[in-house]
Enzyme design. Sequence first.
Site, PDB file in Angstrom:
ATOM      1  N   ARG A   6      20.147  23.786   9.249  1.00  0.00           N
ATOM      2  CA  ARG A   6      20.901  24.777   8.716  1.00  0.00           C
ATOM      3  C   ARG A   6      20.392  25.393   7.563  1.00  0.00           C
ATOM      4  NH1 ARG A   6      26.382  24.851   8.621  1.00  0.00           N
ATOM      5  NH2 ARG A   6      25.632  26.797   7.521  1.00  0.00           N
ATOM      6  N   ARG A  62      11.780  39.503  12.612  1.00  0.00           N
ATOM      7  CA  ARG A  62      10.835  40.571  13.283  1.00  0.00           C
ATOM      8  C   ARG A  62       9.574  40.875  12.184  1.00  0.00           C
ATOM      9  NH1 ARG A  62      12.140  38.056  16.870  1.00  0.00           N
ATOM     10  NH2 ARG A  62      13.748  38.572  17.966  1.00  0.00           N
ATOM     11  N   CYS A  74      22.809  37.700  15.919  1.00  0.00           N
ATOM     12  CA  CYS A  74      24.019  37.810  14.769  1.00  0.00           C
ATOM     13  C   CYS A  74      25.260  37.780  15.232  1.00  0.00           C
ATOM     14  CB  CYS A  74      23.823  39.233  14.051  1.00  0.00           C
ATOM     15  SG  CYS A  74      21.993  38.983  13.514  1.00  0.00           S
ATOM     16  N   GLU A  77      31.320  35.720  10.803  1.00  0.00           N
ATOM     17  CA  GLU A  77      31.648  34.438  10.286  1.00  0.00           C
ATOM     18  C   GLU A  77      33.136  34.453  10.321  1.00  0.00           C
ATOM     19  OE1 GLU A  77      31.211  30.336   9.104  1.00  0.00           O
ATOM     20  OE2 GLU A  77      29.426  31.834   9.711  1.00  0.00           O
ATOM     21  N   ARG A  89      24.660  32.817   6.915  1.00  0.00           N
ATOM     22  CA  ARG A  89      24.344  31.406   7.391  1.00  0.00           C
ATOM     23  C   ARG A  89      23.321  31.396   8.593  1.00  0.00           C
ATOM     24  NH1 ARG A  89      29.655  31.658   5.664  1.00  0.00           N
ATOM     25  NH2 ARG A  89      30.250  29.792   4.274  1.00  0.00           N
ATOM     26  N   TYR A 107      19.766  25.932   1.218  1.00  0.00           N
ATOM     27  CA  TYR A 107      20.963  26.647   0.750  1.00  0.00           C
ATOM     28  C   TYR A 107      20.172  27.257  -0.536  1.00  0.00           C
ATOM     29  CZ  TYR A 107      23.405  23.818   3.984  1.00  0.00           C
ATOM     30  OH  TYR A 107      24.053  23.319   5.146  1.00  0.00           O
ATOM     31  N   ARG A 115      27.013  22.918   0.340  1.00  0.00           N
ATOM     32  CA  ARG A 115      26.520  21.458   0.828  1.00  0.00           C
ATOM     33  C   ARG A 115      25.750  20.841  -0.399  1.00  0.00           C
ATOM     34  NH1 ARG A 115      26.874  19.623   6.187  1.00  0.00           N
ATOM     35  NH2 ARG A 115      26.835  17.460   4.912  1.00  0.00           N
TER      36      ARG A 115
END
Length: 122
Positions: A6, A62, A74, A77, A89, A107, A115
């Site tokens: 993540r 890329r 993509c 959210e 994210r 993060y 988190r």
Amino acid sequence: MIRGIRGATTVSNNEEKEMVEETKKMIEHMAAINDVSPEDIASVLISVTPDLDATFPAKALRLIEGWKYVPVMCMPEINVPGSLPQCIRVMMTVNTKLGQADVEHVYLNGAVKLRPDLIEER
């Protein structure tokens, strides 16, 4: 073993250049600290909050040498009231020898508050 890594970051502006730069920085860091090469990657999913629509952050991949054939997508959210704005994210699915507890999630910027439990462990 297949594992998910993540990552999340935030940007200050809904601008293509910043979105691509911050996404690239995050993804390169995710790969470096987890010893991931492009050949290890099954796919990369990137979501953005509804306030980010200046570009597809997948463009960042890329720009990374050797990542031409990495599948990336993509998506928006979920727009949850009170959620972190201007957030990008990432879920990177990779083949790795790392145990689940050994995977280092990334993060950056304002996303560190998503988190804190994972950040503090390292």
